[in-house]
Design a protein around this motif. Sequence first.
Motif, mmCIF file in Angstrom:
data_model
loop_
_atom_site.group_PDB
_atom_site.id
_atom_site.type_symbol
_atom_site.label_atom_id
_atom_site.label_comp_id
_atom_site.label_asym_id
_atom_site.label_seq_id
_atom_site.Cartn_x
_atom_site.Cartn_y
_atom_site.Cartn_z
ATOM 1 N N LEU A 172 -27.041 -103.579 -7.998
ATOM 2 C CA LEU A 172 -27.678 -104.819 -7.539
ATOM 3 C C LEU A 172 -29.201 -104.766 -7.650
ATOM 4 O O LEU A 172 -29.899 -105.618 -7.105
ATOM 5 C CB LEU A 172 -27.284 -105.088 -6.082
ATOM 6 C CG LEU A 172 -25.785 -105.165 -5.785
ATOM 7 C CD1 LEU A 172 -25.560 -105.460 -4.306
ATOM 8 C CD2 LEU A 172 -25.109 -106.218 -6.651
ATOM 9 N N CYS A 228 -25.673 -110.891 -3.855
ATOM 10 C CA CYS A 228 -24.314 -110.382 -4.015
ATOM 11 C C CYS A 228 -24.018 -109.300 -2.991
ATOM 12 O O CYS A 228 -24.913 -108.678 -2.427
ATOM 13 C CB CYS A 228 -24.130 -109.752 -5.401
ATOM 14 S SG CYS A 228 -24.640 -110.749 -6.808
ATOM 15 N N ALA A 251 -21.735 -105.826 -3.483
ATOM 16 C CA ALA A 251 -20.969 -104.982 -4.399
ATOM 17 C C ALA A 251 -20.265 -103.915 -3.587
ATOM 18 O O ALA A 251 -20.811 -103.410 -2.592
ATOM 19 C CB ALA A 251 -21.879 -104.330 -5.437
ATOM 20 N N SER A 294 -15.635 -117.858 -11.705
ATOM 21 C CA SER A 294 -16.879 -118.625 -11.650
ATOM 22 C C SER A 294 -16.544 -120.039 -11.225
ATOM 23 O O SER A 294 -15.639 -120.670 -11.781
ATOM 24 C CB SER A 294 -17.567 -118.633 -13.023
ATOM 25 O OG SER A 294 -18.761 -119.383 -12.982
ATOM 26 N N SER A 326 -17.700 -114.070 -9.267
ATOM 27 C CA SER A 326 -16.941 -112.991 -8.642
ATOM 28 C C SER A 326 -16.277 -112.117 -9.689
ATOM 29 O O SER A 326 -16.075 -112.529 -10.832
ATOM 30 C CB SER A 326 -15.858 -113.570 -7.718
ATOM 31 O OG SER A 326 -15.003 -114.456 -8.437
ATOM 32 N N SER A 327 -15.921 -110.900 -9.283
ATOM 33 C CA SER A 327 -15.180 -110.004 -10.163
ATOM 34 C C SER A 327 -14.504 -108.933 -9.331
ATOM 35 O O SER A 327 -15.076 -108.416 -8.369
ATOM 36 C CB SER A 327 -16.122 -109.343 -11.177
ATOM 37 O OG SER A 327 -15.407 -108.491 -12.070
ATOM 38 N N VAL A 383 -17.375 -107.365 -6.867
ATOM 39 C CA VAL A 383 -18.716 -107.951 -6.760
ATOM 40 C C VAL A 383 -18.551 -109.442 -6.488
ATOM 41 O O VAL A 383 -17.878 -110.150 -7.244
ATOM 42 C CB VAL A 383 -19.540 -107.739 -8.049
ATOM 43 C CG1 VAL A 383 -20.914 -108.415 -7.908
ATOM 44 C CG2 VAL A 383 -19.713 -106.260 -8.355
ATOM 45 N N CYS A 399 -20.852 -112.975 -5.514
ATOM 46 C CA CYS A 399 -22.220 -113.494 -5.560
ATOM 47 C C CYS A 399 -22.235 -114.979 -5.227
ATOM 48 O O CYS A 399 -21.261 -115.694 -5.484
ATOM 49 C CB CYS A 399 -22.830 -113.289 -6.954
ATOM 50 S SG CYS A 399 -22.770 -111.580 -7.547
ATOM 51 N N ALA A 446 -21.731 -111.478 -12.164
ATOM 52 C CA ALA A 446 -20.942 -110.607 -11.292
ATOM 53 C C ALA A 446 -20.011 -109.717 -12.102
ATOM 54 O O ALA A 446 -19.844 -108.525 -11.792
ATOM 55 C CB ALA A 446 -20.140 -111.455 -10.304
ATOM 56 N N ASP A 447 -19.400 -110.274 -13.142
ATOM 57 C CA ASP A 447 -18.443 -109.507 -13.927
ATOM 58 C C ASP A 447 -19.136 -108.390 -14.708
ATOM 59 O O ASP A 447 -18.620 -107.280 -14.806
ATOM 60 C CB ASP A 447 -17.699 -110.437 -14.881
ATOM 61 C CG ASP A 447 -16.401 -109.827 -15.395
ATOM 62 O OD1 ASP A 447 -15.647 -109.272 -14.580
ATOM 63 O OD2 ASP A 447 -16.150 -109.903 -16.609
#
Length: 351
Positions: free
Chosen positions: A31, A41, A43, A307, A313-314, A327, A329, A336-337
């Motif tokens: 980050l 985010c 993580a 998204s 997000s991921s 992650v 955000c 994020a991915d």
Amino acid sequence: MIAQRLLAVVLSAVLVGCTGAAQGNLVADALADIDPDGPGCVAGARTPDGQQLATAGLADVEDGAAITEDTIFDIASVSKQMTAGAIALLVVDGDLSLDTPVGELLDLPLDTADVTVGDLLHHTSGLPDYTGLLDAADDEVTTNDDAVASLEDQELAFDPGTDFEYSNTNYQLLGQVVDEVTGADLVAFSAEELFGPLGMEGTVVRDDQGDLLPGQAQGYEATGDGWSAVGSSWQQTGDGAVHSTVRDLLRWAELFLDGPNEEGLGSAAWLEVMTTPGPVLDDGVGYGGGLGIDEVDDGLLLAHAGSWVGVASSLQMLPDAGLAVAVLCNGDEIDADGMASELLDTLAADA
């Protein structure tokens, strides 16, 4: 090493439960490029040695509220694996078959005679994506019924089971299949059968979008040299709508990392539904139960990105290595991915 990531759909660090400063710093380093005065985010990583979390940025740019490790985010399409998890439970319990024709369960305004539940799960149905058909602004309230109505006069893009095409409609309909089979909507079923048993206390499926939950990050989009608060009032569930924390997503990941349970959620039969790809592959990557599936140097990679309006997000997992990275955000242009991919690669190399 980890070459393919399926479906990347469109500093202050808080370290928790670290077993070693070096690994904890890897999570925080992911980050490092986040603007501390903008959206940010959380993580998190789950390794064989424990769990690490790090945060950066603001949950609310206007009032300067910092993101914390317990901040709630709309996780967008990462939600799909939870919907798949509900379907897998019904399959394992004998209440549903992946071979069941969708038309036997749902009344839809287009011909789905040859579309099965498995086609929905694996994105091999040919159904068009309702998000491109629904004529409504982000701040307009629209429902599951509106999403289904948008399919009227549409045609399948291909014969079911013969091709792969990612469509949010597939998972929006799977949410309705849960309702039809169980008599409980996806909100209630997920709370009772998924999130409750796993202790995911910060996780819900929302069908009342609009207002933020207590502790939820405000979503933002980039506007020139700043950020503008945005959000969605769309109320569809199944394809998205799960709101969660990184800590809870790592609890979910443990289903795939810690070996099978004897029955039900996390059992070998449940995992088989979730991690068996459909009959058609897209660029060599399979799609199982809300998860992209790929073979990489470190074994099986299970991953999904998300998204949506103001969020990214991921969640990525390497079960053979005992690794998972999440992650979340609150800026829809934050990668994020990409951050999750880099962090997972780094942790795998450092293991």
